[in-house]
Write a protein that holds these residues in place. Structure first.
Motif, PDB file in Angstrom:
ATOM      1  N   GLU A 487       0.825  -1.213   0.000  1.00 14.63           N
ATOM      2  CA  GLU A 487       0.000   0.000   0.000  1.00 14.63           C
ATOM      3  C   GLU A 487       0.857   1.260   0.000  1.00 14.63           C
ATOM      4  O   GLU A 487       0.561   2.239  -0.680  1.00 14.63           O
ATOM      5  N   LYS A 488       1.957   1.227   0.735  1.00 12.86           N
ATOM      6  CA  LYS A 488       2.773   2.429   0.916  1.00 12.86           C
ATOM      7  C   LYS A 488       3.889   2.573  -0.108  1.00 12.86           C
ATOM      8  O   LYS A 488       4.224   3.694  -0.513  1.00 12.86           O
ATOM      9  N   MET A 489       4.470   1.466  -0.556  1.00 15.47           N
ATOM     10  CA  MET A 489       5.737   1.554  -1.286  1.00 15.47           C
ATOM     11  C   MET A 489       5.692   1.119  -2.744  1.00 15.47           C
ATOM     12  O   MET A 489       6.716   1.200  -3.423  1.00 15.47           O
ATOM     13  N   VAL A 490       4.566   0.634  -3.237  1.00 13.58           N
ATOM     14  CA  VAL A 490       4.482   0.269  -4.650  1.00 13.58           C
ATOM     15  C   VAL A 490       4.001   1.482  -5.443  1.00 13.58           C
ATOM     16  O   VAL A 490       2.895   1.983  -5.214  1.00 13.58           O
ATOM     17  N   ILE A 491       4.843   1.955  -6.347  1.00 16.72           N
ATOM     18  CA  ILE A 491       4.551   3.171  -7.115  1.00 16.72           C
ATOM     19  C   ILE A 491       3.840   2.803  -8.412  1.00 16.72           C
ATOM     20  O   ILE A 491       4.316   1.940  -9.168  1.00 16.72           O
ATOM     21  N   ARG A 492       2.726   3.445  -8.676  1.00 16.75           N
ATOM     22  CA  ARG A 492       1.966   3.196  -9.896  1.00 16.75           C
ATOM     23  C   ARG A 492       1.813   4.493 -10.692  1.00 16.75           C
ATOM     24  O   ARG A 492       1.869   5.588 -10.120  1.00 16.75           O
ATOM     25  N   PRO A 493       1.615   4.390 -11.995  1.00 18.51           N
ATOM     26  CA  PRO A 493       1.437   5.605 -12.796  1.00 18.51           C
ATOM     27  C   PRO A 493       0.121   6.292 -12.478  1.00 18.51           C
ATOM     28  O   PRO A 493      -0.806   5.674 -11.928  1.00 18.51           O
ATOM     29  N   TYR A 494       0.030   7.561 -12.829  1.00 19.83           N
ATOM     30  CA  TYR A 494      -1.207   8.306 -12.605  1.00 19.83           C
ATOM     31  C   TYR A 494      -2.276   7.869 -13.600  1.00 19.83           C
ATOM     32  O   TYR A 494      -3.428   7.663 -13.250  1.00 19.83           O
ATOM     33  N   LYS A 495      -1.888   7.700 -14.864  1.00 19.63           N
ATOM     34  CA  LYS A 495      -2.816   7.250 -15.904  1.00 19.63           C
ATOM     35  C   LYS A 495      -2.213   6.044 -16.626  1.00 19.63           C
ATOM     36  O   LYS A 495      -0.995   5.910 -16.730  1.00 19.63           O
ATOM     37  N   TRP A 496      -3.102   5.178 -17.157  1.00 18.79           N
ATOM     38  CA  TRP A 496      -2.606   3.988 -17.857  1.00 18.79           C
ATOM     39  C   TRP A 496      -3.672   3.471 -18.818  1.00 18.79           C
ATOM     40  O   TRP A 496      -4.831   3.324 -18.444  1.00 18.79           O
ATOM     41  N   ASP A 497      -3.246   3.190 -20.042  1.00 21.13           N
ATOM     42  CA  ASP A 497      -4.188   2.720 -21.058  1.00 21.13           C
ATOM     43  C   ASP A 497      -4.303   1.201 -21.014  1.00 21.13           C
ATOM     44  O   ASP A 497      -3.978   0.503 -21.968  1.00 21.13           O
ATOM     45  N   LEU A 498      -4.812   0.692 -19.929  1.00 18.34           N
ATOM     46  CA  LEU A 498      -4.915  -0.744 -19.745  1.00 18.34           C
ATOM     47  C   LEU A 498      -5.950  -1.375 -20.671  1.00 18.34           C
ATOM     48  O   LEU A 498      -5.817  -2.526 -21.074  1.00 18.34           O
ATOM     49  N   LEU A 499      -6.966  -0.612 -21.026  1.00 18.54           N
ATOM     50  CA  LEU A 499      -8.070  -1.163 -21.813  1.00 18.54           C
ATOM     51  C   LEU A 499      -7.947  -0.836 -23.296  1.00 18.54           C
ATOM     52  O   LEU A 499      -8.898  -1.012 -24.058  1.00 18.54           O
ATOM     53  N   ASN A 500      -6.779  -0.376 -23.711  1.00 17.78           N
ATOM     54  CA  ASN A 500      -6.517  -0.073 -25.134  1.00 17.78           C
ATOM     55  C   ASN A 500      -7.549   0.884 -25.727  1.00 17.78           C
ATOM     56  O   ASN A 500      -8.086   0.666 -26.808  1.00 17.78           O
ATOM     57  N   GLU A 501      -7.780   1.969 -24.994  1.00 15.79           N
ATOM     58  CA  GLU A 501      -8.766   2.960 -25.429  1.00 15.79           C
ATOM     59  C   GLU A 501      -8.136   4.125 -26.184  1.00 15.79           C
ATOM     60  O   GLU A 501      -8.847   5.007 -26.659  1.00 15.79           O
ATOM     61  N   THR A 502      -6.813   4.159 -26.285  1.00 18.10           N
ATOM     62  CA  THR A 502      -6.131   5.253 -26.975  1.00 18.10           C
ATOM     63  C   THR A 502      -5.261   4.681 -28.093  1.00 18.10           C
ATOM     64  O   THR A 502      -5.211   3.471 -28.306  1.00 18.10           O
ATOM     65  N   ASN A 503      -4.560   5.557 -28.778  1.00 18.08           N
ATOM     66  CA  ASN A 503      -3.645   5.137 -29.844  1.00 18.08           C
ATOM     67  C   ASN A 503      -2.195   5.121 -29.363  1.00 18.08           C
ATOM     68  O   ASN A 503      -1.269   5.273 -30.162  1.00 18.08           O
ATOM     69  N   ILE A 504      -1.997   4.926 -28.071  1.00 23.39           N
ATOM     70  CA  ILE A 504      -0.645   5.024 -27.523  1.00 23.39           C
ATOM     71  C   ILE A 504       0.278   3.949 -28.094  1.00 23.39           C
ATOM     72  O   ILE A 504       1.473   4.200 -28.306  1.00 23.39           O
ATOM     73  N   LYS A 505      -0.239   2.766 -28.390  1.00 24.01           N
ATOM     74  CA  LYS A 505       0.606   1.715 -28.963  1.00 24.01           C
ATOM     75  C   LYS A 505       1.152   2.150 -30.326  1.00 24.01           C
ATOM     76  O   LYS A 505       2.315   1.920 -30.650  1.00 24.01           O
ATOM     77  N   GLU A 506       0.312   2.784 -31.132  1.00 23.57           N
ATOM     78  CA  GLU A 506       0.747   3.247 -32.447  1.00 23.57           C
ATOM     79  C   GLU A 506       1.776   4.361 -32.317  1.00 23.57           C
ATOM     80  O   GLU A 506       2.766   4.409 -33.051  1.00 23.57           O
ATOM     81  N   VAL A 507       1.557   5.268 -31.366  1.00 27.71           N
ATOM     82  CA  VAL A 507       2.515   6.351 -31.130  1.00 27.71           C
ATOM     83  C   VAL A 507       3.853   5.784 -30.677  1.00 27.71           C
ATOM     84  O   VAL A 507       4.915   6.242 -31.122  1.00 27.71           O
ATOM     85  N   GLU A 508       3.820   4.773 -29.820  1.00 27.61           N
ATOM     86  CA  GLU A 508       5.055   4.139 -29.356  1.00 27.61           C
ATOM     87  C   GLU A 508       5.837   3.525 -30.512  1.00 27.61           C
ATOM     88  O   GLU A 508       7.055   3.646 -30.585  1.00 27.61           O
ATOM     89  N   LYS A 509       5.127   2.843 -31.404  1.00 25.64           N
ATOM     90  CA  LYS A 509       5.804   2.235 -32.551  1.00 25.64           C
ATOM     91  C   LYS A 509       6.528   3.283 -33.378  1.00 25.64           C
ATOM     92  O   LYS A 509       7.605   3.052 -33.911  1.00 25.64           O
ATOM     93  N   ARG A 510       5.919   4.438 -33.491  1.00 26.20           N
ATOM     94  CA  ARG A 510       6.465   5.486 -34.341  1.00 26.20           C
ATOM     95  C   ARG A 510       7.628   6.221 -33.676  1.00 26.20           C
ATOM     96  O   ARG A 510       8.602   6.587 -34.339  1.00 26.20           O
TER      97      ARG A 510
END
Length: 567
Positions: A487-510
């Motif tokens: 609970e205290k020491m595991v750091i997680r991102p603020y936002k994350w596209d876990l459900l593949n709702e954005t085009n972040i994978k395509e942007v990463e490839k590019r």
């Protein structure tokens, strides 16, 4: 076992996707026909023999026909198994298989970094109806429901009841995956007190020389310790030949807990809110502060200057020479699990003649009380992918799901991984509280035994125990995976596209290649003092933004909050 905890990395093959044969065989983007589940056999009805070409997460092409597991599964489920003789961890072999369109009925390798949706659109896979999972894989669905947001992950776009892939539970990476360690014998010689009550890992085999505590040093206290390790002759040889810390250049795992003291994690696309703006770790002010701290330590001589030429494996060897006082470690390193032999820091105590002692502590505490390590899986506890080939019929899928559900989620099926205890394998230590070791006359994987030949990579806590020593389980229960620590020491991102709702994978490839280069070059130059971090920071951020960073941030903005996904 090395294949599961390769520093706890996901095992998947990447390669260029060749679609010539696959697309000629199946029309891309063709919609799936509705499955009449009621017309399919009842669960447990295996009256009709079916032929299935099965593959799993550990398919290396070494399975022998007629192996032990194959025979038992064939009898239990009335199937004839066609074994996959391709090494699915070999990109070239996978590409040839994809090009011909001759895929096994089930597989868990990826092709060309394609998303599950892209694999489906390319005509390589079929969807898996939720209704069929409920009927034929109830254990899997129970696991999914207990691990949010499992039930809504990997859905085909536009549906709420068709899954593009199945997914595994990663109980073995729960909690802190890294922590700092110190040469305890050096601390004692220098008169430096441990930061809390210390416990011995084990009674013998080198474990009696390793201790751990849930206490932590502050970043300022760490600096004083590194200075003492470097300048106060901690090994007593009268020479100025020791260093506080020895990083490496092949990845940033060496900094996992150090960056946590600045409130950040360095894994790809980790992001945070800073001054009411979403930023990735690499352009945050907290990351800048971390770089300045490392540059300060380098200038002070606390960091081994040879780190720029060392990858992680060469760094392990250098640590073994006994000239470095601080090093990062995973729980299995501390507990000296078999798969981690030779890795620092445990390699310093593997020799029975060694008088070295080690102390693992909680992650360092930063000036603002920040502390932790980035989560191995950014959001949740689910990972990996199990696909079903496009050519699999509904009747075949029903049988596949029942086999899948049994061998991966019914722990009575332990024999598919280790055979029968006392015949094919034995407990390493206390039964049900230690790892299971396959006897040498049987293949540990595939071969004449067929162990792991058809299984997927998914582990609840009981399965995790099967390949984890009792000592690793002990240190995880005592500290690394303790609920308050997570609970205290595991750091997680603020936002994350876990459900593949954005085009972040395509942007990463590019843009990923050029962004990674920009970040790596600036990091190295900053630490070794080739640039003035304050003077060059703005131009570095501008360069990052102009080479794909803007596009990456724009997609991250569209993603849901990690905290919302885990509700």
């Amino acid at each position: 076992m090395k294949k599961f905890t390769k520093a706890l990395s996901l095992a998947a093959i990447s390669g260029a996707l060749i679609l010539t044969g696959a697309c000629s065989k199946q029309e891309a983007s063709k919609g799936a026909e509705k499955v009449d589940v009621a017309s399919l056999p009842k669960a447990g009805d295996f009256s009709k023999e079916l032929e299935l070409n099965l593959s799993g997460s550990v398919t290396r092409g070494k399975v022998e026909d007629g192996n032990y597991v194959q025979k038992r599964l064939e009898e239990q489920f009335n199937i004839k198994i066609i074994n996959t003789k391709t090494d699915t961890w070999n990109a070239d072999q996978v590409n040839l298989m994809v090009a011909s369109g001759d895929l096994p009925d089930t597989f868990s390798f990826t092709t060309g970094g394609k998303t599950a949706q892209e694999l489906y659109d390319s005509g390589l896979t079929r969807t898996i109806p939720k209704e069929m999972l409920e009927k034929y894989a109830p254990r899997y669905m129970k696991m999914l429901s207990e691990n949010p947001p499992g039930p809504i992950m990997n859905l085909k776009k536009g549906t709420d009841n068709e899954y593009l892939q199945l997914i595994g539970q990663y109980g073995h990476v729960d909690g802190l995956t890294w922590s700092p360690t110190f040469r305890l014998d050096w601390l004692e010689k220098l008169g430096i007190e441990p930061p809390g009550e210390i416990k011995q890992v084990g009674p013998s085999g080198g474990r009696e020389k390793i201790y751990y505590t849930d206490g932590a040093y502050t970043i300022d206290e760490l600096e004083e310790i590194l200075k003492a390790f470097t300048f106060n002759d901690p090994d007593g040889n009268g020479k100025d030949d020791t260093y506080g810390i020895s990083p490496w250049n092949s990845n940033t795992n060496w900094a996992a807990s150090l960056t946590g003291a600045f409130g950040i994690a360095l894994s790809a696309n980790y992001n945070l809110m800073e001054d009411d703006k979403l930023v990735t770790t690499e352009i945050s002010q907290k990351y800048k502060a971390f770089l300045k701290q490392m540059a300060k330590w380098y200038e002070m001589g606390l960091i081994d200057p040879e780190f720029t030429t060392l990858d992680d494996k060469k760094s392990w060897e250098k640590y073994k020479q006994g000239k470095v006082g601080y090093y990062i470690a995973q729980p299995a390193y501390i507990a000296m699990d078999d798969w981690a032999k030779g890795r620092a820091p445990q390699n310093i105590v593997e020799n029975p003649e060694s008088t070295a002692k080690l102390l693992a502590t909680a992650p360092e505490i930063g000036k603002n009380g920040q502390q932790g390590v980035g989560a191995f899986i950014p959001v949740g506890n689910l990972a990996d992918a199990f696909y079903v080939s496009k050519d699999v019929t509904d009747e075949e899928l029903a049988r596949i799901l029942q086999v899948f559900d049994y061998i991966n989620f019914d722990n009575e099926a332990r024999w598919t991984l280790y055979g029968e205890i006392g015949e094919h394998s034995d407990w390493e230590g206390e039964p049900n509280k230690s790892a299971i070791k396959v006897r040498p006359e049987f293949a540990e994987q595939e071969g004449n035994s067929g162990f792991w030949a058809y299984n997927f990579r998914t582990y609840d806590q009981e399965r995790t125990q099967w390949f984890t020593s009792e000592y690793t389980m002990k240190v995880k229960e005592d500290f690394y995976a303790r609920e308050d620590v997570k609970e205290k020491m595991v750091i997680r991102p603020y936002k994350w596209d876990l459900l593949n709702e954005t085009n972040i994978k395509e942007v990463e490839k590019r843009y990923k290649g050029q962004l990674d280069t920009i970040v790596a070059e600036f990091r190295m130059k900053a630490i070794v003092g080739e640039i003035d971090i304050d003077k060059e920071w703005d131009s570095y951020v501008e360069n990052w933004m102009n080479n794909g960073g803007k596009e990456l941030l724009a997609e991250l903005e569209k993603a849901p909050k990690a905290s919302d996904l885990m509700k």
